[in-house]
Design a protein around this motif. Structure first.
Motif, PDB file in Angstrom:
ATOM      1  N   ILE A   1       0.836 -11.904   4.245  1.00 10.81           N
ATOM      2  CA  ILE A   1       2.745 -11.424   4.675  1.00 10.81           C
ATOM      3  C   ILE A   1       2.526 -10.799   3.492  1.00 10.81           C
ATOM      4  O   ILE A   1       3.685  -9.895   3.900  1.00 10.81           O
ATOM      5  CB  ILE A   1       2.850 -12.566   5.054  1.00 10.81           C
ATOM      6  CG1 ILE A   1       1.898 -13.613   6.366  1.00 10.81           C
ATOM      7  CG2 ILE A   1       4.276 -12.599   5.986  1.00 10.81           C
ATOM      8  CD1 ILE A   1       2.468 -14.981   6.960  1.00 10.81           C
ATOM      9  N   ILE A   2       3.265 -10.969   2.437  1.00  7.46           N
ATOM     10  CA  ILE A   2       4.009 -10.605   1.977  1.00  7.46           C
ATOM     11  C   ILE A   2       3.650  -9.030   1.423  1.00  7.46           C
ATOM     12  O   ILE A   2       4.426  -8.405   1.601  1.00  7.46           O
ATOM     13  CB  ILE A   2       4.681 -11.289   0.041  1.00  7.46           C
ATOM     14  CG1 ILE A   2       4.540 -12.402   0.432  1.00  7.46           C
ATOM     15  CG2 ILE A   2       5.022 -10.666  -0.837  1.00  7.46           C
ATOM     16  CD1 ILE A   2       4.947 -13.712  -0.607  1.00  7.46           C
TER      17      ILE A   2
ATOM     18  N   THR B   1       1.760  -6.851   3.351  1.00  9.44           N
ATOM     19  CA  THR B   1       2.150  -6.464   4.502  1.00  9.44           C
ATOM     20  C   THR B   1       3.365  -5.567   4.595  1.00  9.44           C
ATOM     21  O   THR B   1       3.504  -4.774   4.898  1.00  9.44           O
ATOM     22  CB  THR B   1       1.344  -7.489   5.671  1.00  9.44           C
ATOM     23  OG1 THR B   1      -0.274  -7.935   5.328  1.00  9.44           O
ATOM     24  CG2 THR B   1       1.670  -6.339   7.383  1.00  9.44           C
ATOM     25  N   ILE B   2       4.238  -7.129   4.623  1.00 14.78           N
ATOM     26  CA  ILE B   2       5.854  -6.674   4.545  1.00 14.78           C
ATOM     27  C   ILE B   2       5.727  -5.728   3.816  1.00 14.78           C
ATOM     28  O   ILE B   2       6.831  -4.669   4.351  1.00 14.78           O
ATOM     29  CB  ILE B   2       6.677  -7.700   4.462  1.00 14.78           C
ATOM     30  CG1 ILE B   2       6.448  -8.748   5.617  1.00 14.78           C
ATOM     31  CG2 ILE B   2       8.062  -7.450   4.048  1.00 14.78           C
ATOM     32  CD1 ILE B   2       6.888 -10.022   5.219  1.00 14.78           C
ATOM     33  N   PHE B   3       5.495  -5.504   2.171  1.00 20.34           N
ATOM     34  CA  PHE B   3       5.536  -4.608   0.938  1.00 20.34           C
ATOM     35  C   PHE B   3       4.867  -3.367   1.647  1.00 20.34           C
ATOM     36  O   PHE B   3       5.810  -2.140   1.864  1.00 20.34           O
ATOM     37  CB  PHE B   3       5.441  -5.461   0.080  1.00 20.34           C
ATOM     38  CG  PHE B   3       4.856  -4.143  -1.171  1.00 20.34           C
ATOM     39  CD1 PHE B   3       6.614  -4.131  -1.940  1.00 20.34           C
ATOM     40  CD2 PHE B   3       3.930  -3.100  -0.877  1.00 20.34           C
ATOM     41  CE1 PHE B   3       6.400  -2.650  -3.200  1.00 20.34           C
ATOM     42  CE2 PHE B   3       4.305  -2.750  -2.058  1.00 20.34           C
ATOM     43  CZ  PHE B   3       5.229  -1.905  -3.491  1.00 20.34           C
ATOM     44  N   LEU B   4       3.630  -3.431   2.196  1.00 21.02           N
ATOM     45  CA  LEU B   4       3.398  -1.526   2.800  1.00 21.02           C
ATOM     46  C   LEU B   4       4.219  -1.306   3.812  1.00 21.02           C
ATOM     47  O   LEU B   4       4.473   0.139   3.663  1.00 21.02           O
ATOM     48  CB  LEU B   4       1.938  -2.028   3.069  1.00 21.02           C
ATOM     49  CG  LEU B   4       1.110  -2.581   1.822  1.00 21.02           C
ATOM     50  CD1 LEU B   4      -0.597  -2.145   2.102  1.00 21.02           C
ATOM     51  CD2 LEU B   4       0.778  -1.321   0.763  1.00 21.02           C
ATOM     52  N   ILE B   5       4.622  -1.938   4.825  1.00 20.56           N
ATOM     53  CA  ILE B   5       5.043  -1.345   5.414  1.00 20.56           C
ATOM     54  C   ILE B   5       6.866  -0.855   5.421  1.00 20.56           C
ATOM     55  O   ILE B   5       6.930   0.142   5.412  1.00 20.56           O
ATOM     56  CB  ILE B   5       5.212  -2.547   6.625  1.00 20.56           C
ATOM     57  CG1 ILE B   5       4.139  -2.582   7.203  1.00 20.56           C
ATOM     58  CG2 ILE B   5       6.768  -1.661   7.947  1.00 20.56           C
ATOM     59  CD1 ILE B   5       4.178  -3.870   8.620  1.00 20.56           C
ATOM     60  N   THR B   6       6.778  -1.777   4.201  1.00 19.36           N
ATOM     61  CA  THR B   6       9.236  -1.512   3.746  1.00 19.36           C
ATOM     62  C   THR B   6       8.219   0.048   2.856  1.00 19.36           C
ATOM     63  O   THR B   6       9.144   0.941   3.007  1.00 19.36           O
ATOM     64  CB  THR B   6       9.280  -2.467   2.458  1.00 19.36           C
ATOM     65  OG1 THR B   6       9.300  -3.713   4.165  1.00 19.36           O
ATOM     66  CG2 THR B   6      10.134  -1.665   2.356  1.00 19.36           C
ATOM     67  N   PHE B   7       7.322   0.243   2.061  1.00 22.43           N
ATOM     68  CA  PHE B   7       6.981   1.273   1.094  1.00 22.43           C
ATOM     69  C   PHE B   7       6.705   2.255   2.096  1.00 22.43           C
ATOM     70  O   PHE B   7       6.891   3.782   2.155  1.00 22.43           O
ATOM     71  CB  PHE B   7       5.729   1.489   0.631  1.00 22.43           C
ATOM     72  CG  PHE B   7       4.949   2.234   0.012  1.00 22.43           C
ATOM     73  CD1 PHE B   7       6.260   3.191  -1.442  1.00 22.43           C
ATOM     74  CD2 PHE B   7       3.787   3.239   0.168  1.00 22.43           C
ATOM     75  CE1 PHE B   7       5.134   4.246  -1.782  1.00 22.43           C
ATOM     76  CE2 PHE B   7       3.607   4.308  -0.107  1.00 22.43           C
ATOM     77  CZ  PHE B   7       4.044   4.945  -1.141  1.00 22.43           C
ATOM     78  N   VAL B   8       6.099   2.333   3.217  1.00 26.79           N
ATOM     79  CA  VAL B   8       5.805   3.156   4.812  1.00 26.79           C
ATOM     80  C   VAL B   8       7.013   3.914   5.137  1.00 26.79           C
ATOM     81  O   VAL B   8       7.635   5.335   4.791  1.00 26.79           O
ATOM     82  CB  VAL B   8       4.322   3.129   5.593  1.00 26.79           C
ATOM     83  CG1 VAL B   8       4.751   4.063   6.682  1.00 26.79           C
ATOM     84  CG2 VAL B   8       2.805   3.107   4.340  1.00 26.79           C
ATOM     85  N   VAL B   9       8.059   3.122   5.433  1.00 22.27           N
ATOM     86  CA  VAL B   9       8.867   3.314   5.861  1.00 22.27           C
ATOM     87  C   VAL B   9      10.047   4.105   5.181  1.00 22.27           C
ATOM     88  O   VAL B   9      10.464   4.757   5.261  1.00 22.27           O
ATOM     89  CB  VAL B   9       9.873   1.905   6.162  1.00 22.27           C
ATOM     90  CG1 VAL B   9      11.009   2.548   7.227  1.00 22.27           C
ATOM     91  CG2 VAL B   9       9.101   1.240   7.501  1.00 22.27           C
ATOM     92  N   ILE B  10      10.081   3.596   3.928  1.00 23.22           N
ATOM     93  CA  ILE B  10      11.235   4.494   2.508  1.00 23.22           C
ATOM     94  C   ILE B  10      10.456   5.912   2.744  1.00 23.22           C
ATOM     95  O   ILE B  10      11.384   6.521   2.611  1.00 23.22           O
ATOM     96  CB  ILE B  10      11.228   3.807   1.763  1.00 23.22           C
ATOM     97  CG1 ILE B  10      12.159   2.812   2.149  1.00 23.22           C
ATOM     98  CG2 ILE B  10      11.975   3.733   0.344  1.00 23.22           C
ATOM     99  CD1 ILE B  10      12.067   0.944   1.398  1.00 23.22           C
ATOM    100  N   TYR B  11       8.907   6.377   2.739  1.00 18.62           N
ATOM    101  CA  TYR B  11       8.610   6.998   1.919  1.00 18.62           C
ATOM    102  C   TYR B  11       8.977   7.946   3.694  1.00 18.62           C
ATOM    103  O   TYR B  11       8.834   8.927   2.920  1.00 18.62           O
ATOM    104  CB  TYR B  11       7.239   7.090   1.811  1.00 18.62           C
ATOM    105  CG  TYR B  11       6.633   8.019   0.973  1.00 18.62           C
ATOM    106  CD1 TYR B  11       7.202   8.125   0.119  1.00 18.62           C
ATOM    107  CD2 TYR B  11       5.524   8.497   1.796  1.00 18.62           C
ATOM    108  CE1 TYR B  11       6.628   9.660  -0.607  1.00 18.62           C
ATOM    109  CE2 TYR B  11       5.088  10.441   1.088  1.00 18.62           C
ATOM    110  CZ  TYR B  11       4.965  10.173   0.146  1.00 18.62           C
ATOM    111  OH  TYR B  11       4.940  11.300  -0.958  1.00 18.62           O
ATOM    112  N   LEU B  12       8.492   7.364   4.995  1.00 18.27           N
ATOM    113  CA  LEU B  12       8.765   8.395   5.910  1.00 18.27           C
ATOM    114  C   LEU B  12      10.113   9.451   5.869  1.00 18.27           C
ATOM    115  O   LEU B  12       9.614  10.068   6.142  1.00 18.27           O
ATOM    116  CB  LEU B  12       8.257   7.679   6.675  1.00 18.27           C
ATOM    117  CG  LEU B  12       7.177   7.582   7.275  1.00 18.27           C
ATOM    118  CD1 LEU B  12       6.512   6.679   8.820  1.00 18.27           C
ATOM    119  CD2 LEU B  12       6.424   9.005   7.321  1.00 18.27           C
TER     120      LEU B  12
END
Length: 270
Positions: free
Chosen positions: A5-6, A8-19
């Protein structure tokens, strides 16, 4: 499970910030042409705004005004929908530069209505759009040139009409072009290089947009229809430089990936 879960949250956060960063953080591309010891003119290119006027690092007018340009050159596709025009014109009216030039793009002839329906402007609508841009003290070039001088140097700004619909024409003879110290040509689509400039037409700097740099890039390569076009500067020969700007806005997909919006700045030694 907790670790998954951690992660997954990290990856999602990274993708959103990068986008968000790739879509809304404007990068400035700086280029020096000619002898830096000589008198300089500063040229700024804006292209493919598609209705966008504000970014994380400021409004378009504020970013341009900080550069203190001698010329601001706008190479088309300033809006996608008609409702965006008012804020675009407001942004342009706040640019503090005595020399603003514009050439039309494909979205100055085609409007998006509804979710995805595209409609060709009528001639009257197109004329009204161009007039509204001219009313912001912007010179519209459509297969025409504008002679200028800077410190006794003769400069020509030549703009092609939209180079997607076969409207582009070079209306000056080679001899006329050669009479200028510096020739800057503007077109919306880089296809102009194949249709009108395939011969040894003399120019110093050709500025285009349209491709958005692909808008999505993976491992430094453009994905999609414009993969065969370069991004940025290409020196064609000793004199001629050909620049394809990534632009500022987005179309179809509302985001960029590894292809941030761009304002190009050219300091030219005269």
């Amino acid at each position: 499970m907790t670790i998954l879960i951690i992660v997954t949250i990290f990856l999602i956060t990274f993708v959103v910030i990068y986008l968000v960063y790739s879509t809304l953080w404007v990068q400035f591309s700086h280029f020096q042409l000619g002898n830096s010891d000589n008198q300089q003119i500063k040229v700024v290119q804006l292209t493919d705004l598609h209705g966008r006027t504000h970014f994380i690092n400021g409004s378009i007018s504020r970013m341009v005004n900080r550069l203190k340009p001698d010329y601001v050159l706008i190479t088309g596709d300033v809006i996608t929908r008609r409702g965006q025009l008012r804020k675009i014109l407001k942004a342009f009216s706040r640019i503090d530069c005595p020399n603003l030039f514009f050439v039309p793009g494909n979205h100055e002839r085609v409007v998006l209505e509804g979710v995805a329906r595209r409609r060709r402007y009528t001639e009257q609508e197109y004329g009204e759009l161009i007039s509204s841009i001219q009313n912001c003290n912007i010179t519209v070039l459509a297969n025409s040139g504008f002679p200028s001088t800077k410190d006794e140097k003769k400069i020509l700004i030549y703009g092609f009409d939209n180079s997607l619909y076969g409207n582009e024409r070079l209306t000056l003879r080679t001899e006329e072009l050669q009479s200028y110290d510096f020739v800057i040509m503007l077109a919306h689509s880089p296809s102009i290089i194949k249709s009108s400039l395939k011969n040894q037409i003399p120019f110093d700097l050709l500025l285009t947009g349209h491709t958005h740099g692909g808008q999505i890039r993976i491992l430094g390569r453009t994905i999609g229809a414009y993969r065969n076009y370069h991004v940025g500067m290409l020196q064609m020969d000793k004199r001629r430089h050909f620049y394809i700007n990534r632009g500022l806005g987005t179309v179809r997909l509302p985001f960029r990936w590894a292809c941030p919006p761009e304002i190009a700045v050219f300091e030219i030694g005269m």
